[in-house]
Design an enzyme around this catalytic site. Sequence first.
Site, PDB file in Angstrom:
ATOM      1  N   TYR A  16       3.554  -2.748  -0.641  1.00 40.48           N
ATOM      2  CA  TYR A  16       3.993  -1.354  -0.501  1.00 40.48           C
ATOM      3  C   TYR A  16       4.126  -0.936   0.960  1.00 40.48           C
ATOM      4  O   TYR A  16       5.231  -0.687   1.455  1.00 40.48           O
ATOM      5  CB  TYR A  16       2.983  -0.472  -1.238  1.00 40.48           C
ATOM      6  CG  TYR A  16       3.172   1.021  -1.112  1.00 40.48           C
ATOM      7  CD1 TYR A  16       4.438   1.606  -1.109  1.00 40.48           C
ATOM      8  CD2 TYR A  16       2.061   1.854  -1.044  1.00 40.48           C
ATOM      9  CE1 TYR A  16       4.591   2.983  -1.015  1.00 40.48           C
ATOM     10  CE2 TYR A  16       2.203   3.227  -0.953  1.00 40.48           C
ATOM     11  CZ  TYR A  16       3.462   3.793  -0.938  1.00 40.48           C
ATOM     12  OH  TYR A  16       3.608   5.151  -0.839  1.00 40.48           O
ATOM     13  N   ILE A  57      -1.757 -16.349   4.397  1.00 45.57           N
ATOM     14  CA  ILE A  57      -2.127 -16.114   5.799  1.00 45.57           C
ATOM     15  C   ILE A  57      -3.067 -17.197   6.310  1.00 45.57           C
ATOM     16  O   ILE A  57      -3.118 -17.473   7.498  1.00 45.57           O
ATOM     17  CB  ILE A  57      -2.756 -14.721   6.010  1.00 45.57           C
ATOM     18  CG1 ILE A  57      -3.907 -14.466   5.032  1.00 45.57           C
ATOM     19  CG2 ILE A  57      -1.718 -13.642   5.928  1.00 45.57           C
ATOM     20  CD1 ILE A  57      -4.709 -13.220   5.371  1.00 45.57           C
ATOM     21  N   ALA A  75      -1.826  -8.232   4.853  1.00 41.19           N
ATOM     22  CA  ALA A  75      -2.135  -9.132   3.739  1.00 41.19           C
ATOM     23  C   ALA A  75      -3.614  -9.029   3.374  1.00 41.19           C
ATOM     24  O   ALA A  75      -4.469  -9.641   4.013  1.00 41.19           O
ATOM     25  CB  ALA A  75      -1.776 -10.571   4.115  1.00 41.19           C
ATOM     26  N   TYR A 142     -14.694  -4.388  -0.794  1.00 40.18           N
ATOM     27  CA  TYR A 142     -13.388  -4.175  -0.159  1.00 40.18           C
ATOM     28  C   TYR A 142     -13.558  -3.495   1.189  1.00 40.18           C
ATOM     29  O   TYR A 142     -13.069  -3.982   2.215  1.00 40.18           O
ATOM     30  CB  TYR A 142     -12.485  -3.333  -1.060  1.00 40.18           C
ATOM     31  CG  TYR A 142     -11.301  -2.757  -0.317  1.00 40.18           C
ATOM     32  CD1 TYR A 142     -10.347  -3.592   0.262  1.00 40.18           C
ATOM     33  CD2 TYR A 142     -11.142  -1.382  -0.170  1.00 40.18           C
ATOM     34  CE1 TYR A 142      -9.266  -3.067   0.966  1.00 40.18           C
ATOM     35  CE2 TYR A 142     -10.069  -0.855   0.519  1.00 40.18           C
ATOM     36  CZ  TYR A 142      -9.134  -1.698   1.092  1.00 40.18           C
ATOM     37  OH  TYR A 142      -8.084  -1.176   1.799  1.00 40.18           O
ATOM     38  N   LYS A 146     -12.969  -5.092   5.130  1.00 40.56           N
ATOM     39  CA  LYS A 146     -12.102  -4.506   6.150  1.00 40.56           C
ATOM     40  C   LYS A 146     -12.895  -4.181   7.421  1.00 40.56           C
ATOM     41  O   LYS A 146     -12.387  -4.362   8.539  1.00 40.56           O
ATOM     42  CB  LYS A 146     -11.430  -3.247   5.603  1.00 40.56           C
ATOM     43  CG  LYS A 146     -10.355  -3.511   4.579  1.00 40.56           C
ATOM     44  CD  LYS A 146      -9.076  -4.001   5.246  1.00 40.56           C
ATOM     45  CE  LYS A 146      -7.877  -3.837   4.332  1.00 40.56           C
ATOM     46  NZ  LYS A 146      -6.602  -4.076   4.999  1.00 40.56           N
TER      47      LYS A 146
END
Length: 331
Positions: A16, A57, A75, A142, A146
């Site tokens: 997106y 990746i 990614a 998650y 990050k």
Amino acid sequence: MTTTAKKYLVTGGAGYVGSVVAAHLLERGHRVTVLDDLSTGFAEGVPEGAEFIEGRIQDAAKWLDDSYDGVLHFAAFSQVGESVAKPEKYWENNVGGTMALLAAMREAGVRRLVFSSTAATYGEPESVPITESAPTAPTSPYGASKLAVDHMIGGECAAHGLAAVSLRYFNVAGAYGSLGERHAPESHLIPLVLQVALGEREAISVYGEDYPTADGTCVRDYIHVADLAEAHLLALDAMTADEVPAGEHLVCNLGNGNGFSVREVVETVRAVTGHPIPEITAARRPGDPAALVASADTARERFGWTPARPDLAAVVADAWAFAQERAGVRS
């Protein structure tokens, strides 16, 4: 803005946000290579004019060389619930994949990076609007993955002279022409409400109506995906002009600065689409903060970014046009 054409690798550019950023780069006259394994992206989402490599990746070193001027990194797996059930998937891809990407960049001498980070690094904020100095306390694997990548990038900048910008954004919405949101499964509020308008879903669930907000429902900061893309290009311009020099890792929050409640979103969808949107009131979801609103002062001060499309109705209208096109509905 820089006018010199450059060459960029966009990882996750079939997804997106990555696809919209890739489209903006192409419109600016840059050369773009999209690297995506299509695990969550769509080949038809790769903008026309971009070179497409179907790959992971983790294997970026196969394709990355010194002809590239920089990397824009999208990614990542991004489903909070899935990350709780399968944390190893998120550590392997989001952290392990980025580690391999940074090594490939170091080997190739590519020294500019824009990273798609997230407000999930902050967890449940102590106060809003959220600034970059707010404590980072992610509540999911998650968000933790990050944050780990942000730390990794910071170390790469300090040790090896990378110039990098991490953009921590909140709720992305809207569409850019034929490029829009289509997650499977879908978990974001605006496309879910639009599914109700299209008759693909019977009702929208409102999780909690007793929060300390104006109407009792959660408040979130929505940013148009095209505004987000512009921020990525401005970050690249800042690095090209050495306003973010080698060795610096700049972290910026992005948002429109105004929060909208769940009920405001539902009412806006009703107004834009002309469809009734039945609601089902459900219990609060564990870990859902009452309000998440960003302070984007750093992005404005460092590279002049301000959202050009802050109006929620405009965001919803673009998302609605995309949703109808996908569903084959004439507006």
